[in-house]
Design a protein around this motif. Structure first.
Motif, PDB file in Angstrom:
ATOM      1  N   TYR A 256       3.106 -47.431   8.397  1.00  0.00           N
ATOM      2  CA  TYR A 256       2.229 -46.279   8.591  1.00  0.00           C
ATOM      3  C   TYR A 256       0.807 -46.745   8.325  1.00  0.00           C
ATOM      4  N   TYR A 345       3.318 -46.231  12.941  1.00  0.00           N
ATOM      5  CA  TYR A 345       2.854 -44.853  12.977  1.00  0.00           C
ATOM      6  C   TYR A 345       1.409 -44.821  12.513  1.00  0.00           C
ATOM      7  N   VAL A 347      -1.292 -42.242  11.115  1.00  0.00           N
ATOM      8  CA  VAL A 347      -1.243 -40.913  10.504  1.00  0.00           C
ATOM      9  C   VAL A 347      -2.551 -40.624   9.807  1.00  0.00           C
ATOM     10  N   GLY A 350      -2.860 -37.958   3.361  1.00  0.00           N
ATOM     11  CA  GLY A 350      -2.516 -36.681   2.722  1.00  0.00           C
ATOM     12  C   GLY A 350      -2.946 -36.615   1.259  1.00  0.00           C
ATOM     13  N   ASP A 378       0.781 -40.025   3.567  1.00  0.00           N
ATOM     14  CA  ASP A 378       0.418 -39.002   4.559  1.00  0.00           C
ATOM     15  C   ASP A 378       0.925 -37.657   4.084  1.00  0.00           C
ATOM     16  N   LYS A 379       0.786 -36.678   4.955  1.00  0.00           N
ATOM     17  CA  LYS A 379       1.116 -35.328   4.542  1.00  0.00           C
ATOM     18  C   LYS A 379       2.613 -35.135   4.374  1.00  0.00           C
ATOM     19  N   SER A 380       3.436 -36.002   4.933  1.00  0.00           N
ATOM     20  CA  SER A 380       4.897 -35.926   4.751  1.00  0.00           C
ATOM     21  C   SER A 380       5.386 -36.841   3.652  1.00  0.00           C
ATOM     22  N   SER A 381       4.459 -37.258   2.791  1.00  0.00           N
ATOM     23  CA  SER A 381       4.770 -38.080   1.604  1.00  0.00           C
ATOM     24  C   SER A 381       5.274 -39.456   1.958  1.00  0.00           C
ATOM     25  N   THR A 382       4.835 -39.986   3.098  1.00  0.00           N
ATOM     26  CA  THR A 382       5.192 -41.341   3.473  1.00  0.00           C
ATOM     27  C   THR A 382       4.068 -42.267   3.076  1.00  0.00           C
TER      28      THR A 382
END
Length: 1818
Positions: A256, A345, A347, A350, A378-382
């Motif tokens: 990411y 990815y 992104v 976050g 990121d916003k999905s905690s990745t």
């Protein structure tokens, strides 16, 4: 209801089918693992084998067609059956043939079968797990599978030869042989093939399995065919394999990225386990970005990221995703799916996050270096990859952190913690630096903070632990101390065989030698830890550490002991941390100075591994050697220790008070002594506060003081008060670094006297109270008028304190009446040191008062005239004290009346002794205890005694207020009744009265005073009423007198009867009384009343032999007691009868009752005689009085020969009563006389008529006998016979002549005999005379034909073979001897004639104990049942007596005793008048108590459980009961003696961590067991609370039991036994409620493992099912039993309650838990009823199906039982192991326990079904 029925019927059918499916595996428990086998046909020599195996059992094997298939069993353990067999195909025809293999079980005869077919191989194929290989990677295994024509797979191809080749790849462009792979042998690879493959490879052959390995990338083909010619037509099998390189991307995972960031990829490959990086550009591969997907339809360039192929850098430019693909340059290889790829990815950021390493937790340690990483998500905690163009800022407080390294982008920080505490760190994403300006900026996240806890480093104390290897396998336990960290830790040991650690940090080690590391990790961060090394080593050295070596007596010294392990290589010494479990041997060169305290109390310390405590017991020093022996090596260390007495001020104790210019001698005692190794360091000193007012001088007089006393003379120079300090000790030195120094202080006062007092000096006997008179004021003080009295002067100051010295004062003494008492020197006084009771010695002024032996009152005064002349010169005038005076009463000494007394032993007797004269203040003591109760009545000045036991004692009366010259004494004898005595005249004239005197004799034949007769119930009893008895008014003190009046002529018997306090009856010897009628003439007696019988032998009525003093003649008593009361002048007549035709010698012994009585000897001539066997009458011819004797003179009267008569008369005094013994010679017609002997013949008519005698004839000559004419015959030296003629010429003219023969013969033999009388119980005999008995021996002489001589002159000599057994001496008659048996053994008594030694007689006299049993080895606590066979003439036993009741407590009635203290006691058995025998009992102290119990028993706390017993014996005999006890003796033991009061029983739990005293659980007491003859401690369970039962249910402990004797205060040699303890299980459930929704419940039971293993849990009804127990992982000792309802409706309809029964054979518990169904209402109730009705209809319709189910269940049970039993027999040997927990005989055992063959655990698949059927748990 009808609508409910079909659904429930279907449900029940399914349930039954399920049960049948579950039962079928159990029924087929014994089966073959393979039911059918297919083997290939082969014509080669090697056969294809197949292993056939059964699951269980032992079988014999056979084949139905051995020509097709043969079977070979594989036998094991030498038995003729097996569980495995090998099959071989033997068919020779290439067609399909079959055979059946039958296996018969040898026990059950059950037969199993296997169908085996032999067929031809139709085709083959290659089997592989994968079709892809990696270059130089692990090889791939290829296997051949053969099929028949029908497509069936052959069971085995083992042993068949195949040919493996690498073939051409038709799909490749060149079509040539592939060099991409190679074929490997198993021997070249690191893999283990089957055994037959290994054998084939050794022979160079190939089997059905091979290995292939990849060499280079590409494709390859492998081909295989059967090598056997028969199968040449079978087509070969091929397989195509693909060989790849093992390449991968770094990173290989999805990535990411943020917009504007980049990542650089690397490519690596793995060759033979090693990773190597590949450089760009790649030789065979290229990288491509494909599949771009832009987020939010943003498509500026159509790409999400850009790839630089030269550097492999990917830069993110837009939000979205793309794939990075590995592409093979070879077109043919592009279809390979194994090439690496990943997804990228792009992104938006976050939030931020922190990570910390090492540990990964925010619990840090001071002083450690940590790597803190800032991460972006990121916003999905990745997690997002952070490139170098990202800029992050972090803030670390400098107070807590020191930054050592930071990366450019700010995501990586290396910091060091410097301080502990809680701190917050923060991070922020500030910007992304991008060179591509087309990239749009993104929104950045805000500030992120993280809380960090910093702790101090974890430190374990001590640095290491070392323990000695213990040979006995004992474990050391050590609590490790932890500093730092969060306080919550996990513990682990690297080598748990050496050391184990608990969750609380307790290290256990010592059994196994070695080392380990114990680690304590912080729970908040396991990376933070502290560790310490644990060593278990061999002991090599012991050392006593220096410490305080001298101590006060009574105090303890702790001796620290260090032990080491010496490294053999480095010689480094490792000190042990704990060695307290090693057995230490302490040796002291002197005993009694120090003693071990509480068996040593070995415990470790910070600098030592063990220690011991010794207590100072007495003054002195010792060399203590501590040694230990381990593995045969002896090690020791020594040190010197000293004990000193406590330092104390002896004189004065606290305060010294003296007058001016007087000296006080101060004495100090005790304190440390000079150190024995360095005595030069010793010091002592006495210091004062004001040295100018006193003068101190040390007195050095070692001869006059103790060795540890220190004396100083302190002279008063000036008035005042100050403190004196005395210090003593040793200075520190090398050998005594910490010596003891003691100090004590006293006050010293100089003052003027203010008052004085005078009192006489009393000598107080030991243990008596002081005289109470000086405590009263203004009271007359008694002093002795017979002796001088010492007066004591005491001087006091104004505070009433007594002066210690007032020798500087001048005193004047004065007496008010010098005729009574005076002073020799009125101005002098003697200063005497004396302790007045305060513990301090003071000087008192003593003056002697001279007494004049006159009673009266005198006043003594003393006056102080000032100080002495020497002192008054320098002392100013002071106020002198007043004079003192005392009034004295002069009295005589005390006396006790009466001085001697015999007291009857009866509780109602109260004897009063008067104390006459004396001061009136007395102390009364007794020489013996427990004989009488003494009550001193001070008001009456008398002593009252109440008897308790028979015995002798001396009463001692001390006068407390007179000068002591010894006590006044009174001698007392407490006695029981021994004999009753009657004294009376037994022939009474009718109408006359005689005196009857009754006396009661006690011990030693002493009479009791008649005042005790009422306590004896004394009475006289007459056999008939011919006489009457009247009690006289006047009585003497020692007898009771009655008047007996004759009423009627006749004879009667009089006896006296008395009873003692025990109710025993005593009877006097019966006295015959004859009442006659006599004429009243004074000298004329009516003779026809008397009858005389004279015979040649003893009379029948107790007449005994006596002897005369002449000629050695023996006489018979006749008329032994003959009294005549002729008139009131108290004149007594003795009638001596003379027969007409024979003569006799007479002897009379007379004792007078009064000195006024006279004796008259009367001679009565007999005129005729009828015959000497019948009574004859007497006619009075004449009476003449010979002589009268009276008691006027005190000497005995002797009457010599009278004219015309030969009569000898003796008179002697023998008491205070008249006794006449009249003896007459035995009549004879022929007299036998030994040679040279004289015979004095007395003729009846001597004196009354002229009597002459002459020898008529002698044979053989005249030398046989000579006669002097007056009746004296003298035998000659020749034996023979003579005829003697006696002629009497009567004065009235009648001549009488008689002729008698005289025989003279030599004495041929003599005989010695004893006539003692003893009575024994019926059927019992005595083998010897009883010890203590008196014997009388009589000697008789005989001629050669056995005729006894009448007279002889033999001189006898007596001798004994030993003189320590019999005490023998002459008797009171001629030729008699009296012997006393004093010791056990056999004595030979010899008696012979001195002149003829051959004429002798010998009697063996055996003396033995008549009292049983033998009590040689008697110890304190023994119970002895004494017995004897001796009885009196009435068959009654005698009286038992004991010499010392405090040593051997004895019941005098039954003769049973209890040994209560060590010593020597003598037990007596007295039969009055017959024998008194005794036996000595030596009671030894009990060295130790021996304890035991039944090994198969144990202790439990189950309520109402059986009482536990452990047995105690004292001494070394094994039992404490001696002798055979009668029922009366047993009753006396249990009700009177109570031997169990000697024993105290104790119990204690062995587990000291169990905070429950054993006395709270058990009640223990002792009793004596008559059946076993030992003491028994009974342990009974007390009622226990629920909390106590719950706490004890998990207790892992035993119980110590021990006992002590009350008489012994020390515990030396005390033995303890360890009693197994099995705690009762605990269940807090009384009921279990189940419902439709909750049809499964749980029973929870707490208990230890061995109790839970023996639990039996079963329902009382089949409606419930209890499953097997499961153990809780959270709660140790908790067993859970699931309970399930089979039919809930049946449970609801049960009329009787249903229980779950829980029992245990170990503890004997049985608990029932009630199970009931919950009650519902409404709709639920309707549903239940509907269901119930459906079930009932189903049960009514399908009874046959249920019957089938029962049959199947029974069959399953039989198969399961047999299977378990058979498996046990074949695989596991049956071993019975007895355990200590075996149940007691008669204890409860459940009838529902399964048989023994069901005890093994069933298979898992069957457990559920079996638990449903029955419980197999134990």
């Amino acid at each position: 209801p009808a609508s409910c029925s079909p659904r429930h019927r279907l449900l029940l059918l399914l349930l039954l089918l399920l049960l049948l499916l579950l039962l079928l595996p159990g029924a087929l428990a014994n089966k073959l693992k393979v039911p059918q086998v297919l083997l290939p046909f082969s014509r080669e020599s090697g056969r294809v084998p197949f292993l056939l195996e059964a699951q269980r059992g032992c079988y014999t094997w056979r084949s139905t067609h051995p020509d097709v298939v043969t079977v070979e069993p594989l036998y094991e353990n030498g038995i003729l059956c097996s569980q495995k067999a090998v099959l071989f195909a033997e068919s020779t025809q290439p067609i399909r043939l079959s055979s059946i293999i039958l296996a018969r079980e040898i026990v059950t005869d059950h037969e199993l079968r296997c169908d085996v077919k032999v067929d031809v191989i139709d085709s083959i194929e290659i089997i592989s797990r994968t079709r892809e290989l990696y270059v130089d990677d692990s090889p791939l295994e290829l296997m051949v599978r053969a099929l028949d024509a029908e497509g069936n797979t052959f069971s085995s191809l083992a042993g068949m030869m195949f040919e493996w080749n690498i073939a051409k790849d038709n799909e490749s462009s060149r079509g040539e042989l592939s060099n991409k792979i190679r074929i490997l042998k198993y021997s070249d690879a690191e893999y283990s093939p089957p055994a037959y493959v290994t054998e084939m490879e050794k022979e160079g052959k190939q089997g059905d399995i091979i290995l292939v390995s990849g060499i280079r990338t590409g494709a390859a083909v492998v081909k295989v065919r059967i090598l056997e010619p028969f199968y040449k037509k079978v087509a070969a099998a091929i397989i195509r394999l693909l060989v790849l390189e093992n390449v991968f991307l770094v990173p290989s995972h999805d990535v990411y990225l943020l917009v504007g960031t980049y990542i650089k990829y690397r490519v690596a490959k793995m060759v033979q386990g090693r990773v190597t990086e590949m450089g760009f550009p790649l030789e065979h591969y290229t990288l491509e970005l494909q599949n771009h997907k832009v987020a939010h339809n943003e498509s500026f360039s159509g790409k999400v990221a850009l790839l630089d192929e030269k550097t492999a850098v990917v830069t993110a430019i837009h939000l979205g995703q793309t794939n990075l693909i590995f592409v093979h340059k070879n077109v043919h290889m592009r279809s390979v799916s194994g090439l690496p790829n990943c997804t990228i990815y792009v992104v938006q950021p976050g939030f931020l996050g922190f990570t910390v390493q090492p540990g990964g937790r925010w619990s840090l340690e001071v002083g450690q270096v940590y790597v803190i990483t800032v991460e972006v998500f990121d916003k999905s905690s990745t997690k997002v990859y952070i490139s170098d163009n990202v800029r992050l800022t972090c803030q670390f407080p400098m107070e807590y952190f020191e930054e050592q390294l930071t990366t450019v982008n700010g995501s990586y920080h290396v910091v060091k913690t410097v301080k502990d505490g809680v701190v917050v760190i923060s991070a922020c994403l500030t910007s992304i630096l991008s060179q591509n300006k087309n990239i749009q900026p993104i929104k950045l996240p805000g500030l992120h903070q993280q809380e960090v806890k910093i702790y101090l480093p974890i430190k374990l104390t001590p640095n290491y632990l070392a323990f000695p290897h213990h040979p006995m396998g004992m474990l050391y336990r050590y609590k490790v101390q932890v500093e730092g960290g969060s306080g919550n830790f996990t513990w682990a040991s690297s080598n748990e065989t050496v050391a184990m650690v608990t969750t609380k940090g307790v290290v256990t080690a010592g059994q196994v030698r070695g080392n380990s590391t114990v680690v304590a990790r912080d729970v908040q961060n396991p990376f933070r830890y502290g560790e310490m090394k644990i060593y278990v080593l061999k002991l090599n050295k012991i050392e006593l550490l220096p410490y305080r070596a001298d101590v006060e007596i009574g105090q303890l010294i702790e001796i620290p002991i260090a032990m080491y392990h010496i490294n053999k290589e480095t010689r480094e010494a490792i000190a042990f941390s704990d060695c307290s479990l090693l057995s230490l041997d302490l040796h002291m060169d002197k005993q009694g100075v120090f003693t071990l305290f509480k068996e040593g109390i070995q415990r470790p310390g910070p600098k030592h591994c063990s220690s011991t405590h010794i207590a100072a017991a007495s003054l002195g020093h010792i060399l203590l050697t501590v040694s230990v022996t381990e593995y045969g090596e002896y090690m020791e260390s020594s040190a010197t220790f000293a004990a000193y007495e406590p330092l104390k001020a002896i004189n004065p104790v606290e305060v010294a008070l003296v007058t001016w210019n007087s000296v006080k001698e101060t004495v100090f005692e005790g304190g440390p002594r000079p150190w024995i190794l360095e005595p030069s360091q010793f010091f002592l000193e006495l210091t004062a506060e004001k040295t100018e007012k006193i003068e101190i001088t040390q007195v050095r007089l070692p001869a006059k003081r103790k060795q540890n006393q220190y004396i100083y003379r302190v002279l008063c120079l000036d008035l005042g008060e100050q403190v004196l300090t005395f210090r003593i000790g040793n200075h520190p030195a090398v050998l005594n670094p910490s010596p003891a120094v003691e100090a004590v202080q006293v006050r010293f006062i100089c003052a003027h006297p203010a008052s004085m007092s005078v009192a006489p000096v009393y000598t107080v006997p030991p243990g008596a109270q002081p005289c109470p008179l000086p405590q009263h004021n203004k009271q007359l003080i008694p002093v002795s008028s017979l002796r001088d009295t010492v007066l004591e002067l005491s001087v006091f100051d104004e505070h009433k304190r007594k002066f210690d010295n007032f020798s500087s004062l001048m005193l004047e003494w004065k007496s008010s009446n010098e005729s009574l008492a005076h002073f020799e020197n009125y101005n002098s006084v003697e200063m005497v040191a004396k302790d007045d009771g305060s513990g301090q010695t003071r000087l008192h002024g003593h003056q002697i008062l001279k007494a004049h032996q006159i009673k009266g009152t005198v006043v003594i005064g003393v006056r102080c005239a000032g100080y002495s002349e020497e002192s008054s010169k320098v002392m100013e005038i002071v106020i002198l004290p007043k004079s003192a005076a005392v009034e004295l009463l002069l009295v005589d000494d005390v006396t006790v009346l009466p001085e001697n007394a015999t007291i009857y032993n009866h509780p109602d007797v109260k004897e009063i002794f008067s104390l006459v004269e004396g001061s009136g203040y007395f102390s009364v003591n007794s020489s013996e205890q427990d004989i009488v109760t003494i009550i001193y009545m001070e008001a009456e000045s008398s002593v009252q005694l109440v008897p308790i036991h028979p015995g002798f004692l001396t009463l001692e009366v001390y006068d407390l207020c007179l000068a002591f010259l010894g006590p006044a004494l009174a001698h007392l004898r407490v006695s029981d009744i021994q004999e009753l005595e009657l004294d009376l005249i037994d022939k009474v004239e009718i109408g006359k009265s005689v005196l009857v005197t009754v006396r009661v004799l006690g011990s030693s034949k002493r009479p009791f005073r008649n005042k005790y007769f009422r306590n004896m119930e004394l009475k006289l009893q007459l056999a008939s009423a011919i006489v009457t008895l009247t009690l006289m008014e006047e009585q003497d003190k020692y007898s009771e007198n009655y008047i007996l009046r004759a009423v009627t002529v006749g004879q009667t018997t009089l006896v006296a009867i008395a009873r003692d306090k025990m109710g025993r009856k005593f009877t006097s010897a019966p006295r015959q009384i004859e009442v006659r009628k006599l004429p009243h003439s004074k000298f004329i007696i009516y003779l026809s009343v008397w009858f005389v019988r004279v015979e040649n032998h003893l009379t029948e009525k107790n007449c005994s032999l006596t002897f005369a003093t002449i000629c050695g003649l023996y006489f018979l008593h006749f008329f032994p007691y003959t009294y005549f009361n002729m008139d009131e002048s108290y004149t007594f007549f003795i009638l001596i009868f003379y027969q007409k035709y024979f003569f006799m010698c007479l002897k009379v012994i007379v004792d007078f009752i009064s000195k006024y009585m006279s004796l008259y000897i009367l001679y009565i001539t007999l005129l005729y005689i009828i015959n000497h066997y019948n009574p004859f009458g007497f006619l009075l011819q004449g009476v003449s009085s010979i002589q009268t004797c009276s008691r006027e003179n005190d000497t005995d009267c002797f009457l010599g020969n009278f004219p015309n008569a030969q009569i000898i008369l003796f008179l002697r005094m023998a008491g205070s009563f008249l006794r006449v013994i009249l003896a007459a010679a035995t009549p004879f017609w022929s007299n036998r006389v030994s040679k040279r002997c004289h015979l004095l013949c007395l003729f009846p008519r001597e004196g009354a008529a002229f009597v002459s005698s002459r020898v008529l004839k002698c044979f053989p000559n005249s030398s046989v006998i000579e006669e002097d004419g007056e009746g004296l015959l003298k035998a000659g030296s020749i034996a023979g016979t003579a005829v003697l003629e006696v002629t009497s010429v009567e004065p009235f003219g009648v001549n009488q002549t008689t002729i008698t023969a005289v025989q003279v013969a030599p004495v041929t033999y003599l005989r010695m005999s004893s006539q003692s009388k003893l009575y024994t119980a019926q059927g019992r005999t005595l083998s010897a005379f009883p010890l203590g008995m008196s014997l009388t021996f009589t000697v008789q002489f005989y001629n050669r034909i056995g005729e006894k001589f009448h007279t002889h002159n033999t001189q006898l000599y007596l001798a004994l073979n030993r003189d320590d057994l019999l005490l023998i001496g002459p008797g009171n008659r001629n030729y008699t001897y009296v012997a006393q048996a004093v010791n056990r053994g056999v004595t030979l008594v010899g008696l012979w004639d001195r002149r003829h030694p051959g004429m002798a007689d010998y009697i063996p006299v055996a003396v033995e104990h008549a009292i049983e049993p033998d009590a040689k080895l008697t110890f304190v606590g023994d119970v002895i049942c004494f017995s004897t066979h001796l009885l009196n003439q009435n068959g009654e036993p005698g009286i038992w007596m004991i010499s010392t009741d405090s040593i051997l407590q004895t019941d005098t009635v039954t003769g049973v005793g209890v040994a209560r203290s060590p010593g020597i006691a003598t037990i007596f058995h007295d039969i009055p008048g017959l024998v008194k025998t005794y036996r000595e009992v030596v009671v030894n102290a009990s060295s130790r108590l021996t304890l035991s119990y039944y090994l198969k028993t144990y202790l439990t706390n189950t309520p109402n459980s059986t009482v536990f017993k452990f047995f105690i014996t004292t001494g070394r005999n094994g039992v404490n009961l001696k002798g055979s006890c009668t029922p009366s003796q047993a009753s006396a033991i249990t009700t009177i003696l109570l031997p169990e009061t000697l024993i105290l029983c104790h119990i204690q739990f062995s587990n000291t961590s169990l905070d429950i005293p054993a006395s709270k659980v058990f009640h223990v007491h002792s009793y004596f067991s008559m059946e076993k003859g030992v003491y028994v401690c009974l342990i009974k369970v007390r009622p226990q609370s629920e909390e106590l039962l719950q706490a004890l249910s998990l207790a892992d402990t035993s119980v110590y039991g021990w006992a002590t004797l009350i008489s012994e205060h020390s515990k030396n040699g005390m033995q303890r036994i360890l009693i197994p303890f099995i705690p009762a299980f605990y269940i807090n459930q009384s009921e279990l409620v189940l419902s439709h929704k909750r049809d499964i419940g749980e029973i929870r039971v707490l208990g230890v493992d061995r109790v839970l293993e023996k639990l039996e849990v079963f329902p009382s009804s089949p409606v419930l099912v209890v499953s097997g127990q499961s153990h809780s992982s959270l709660t140790p000792g908790l067993a859970i039993y699931p309970v399930r309802v089979v039919n809930f409706t049946s449970l609801q309809q049960m009329t009787s309650p249903v229980f779950i029964n829980i029992s245990c054979v170990l503890t004997g518990q049985s608990v029932a838990v009630l199970v009931r169904a919950s009650k519902k209402s409404g709709a639920g109730q309707c549903i239940d009823q509907c269901e119930d009705s459906g079930v009932l209809q189903f049960m009514g319709s399908y009874q046959i199906l249920f019957t089938l189910f029962v049959v199947l269940a029974s069959t399953a049970f039989i198969f399961l039982a047999y299977s378990a039993f058979l498996n046990k027999i074949q695989t596991v040997p049956v071993v019975y192991v007895p355990t200590l927990g075996a149940p007691l005989t008669g204890s409860y055992a459940s009838t529902r326990s399964p048989p023994p063959f069901l005890s093994p655990q069933p298979p898992p698949a069957q457990s559920r079904l079996q638990h449903w059927l029955w419980s197999i748990k134990h």
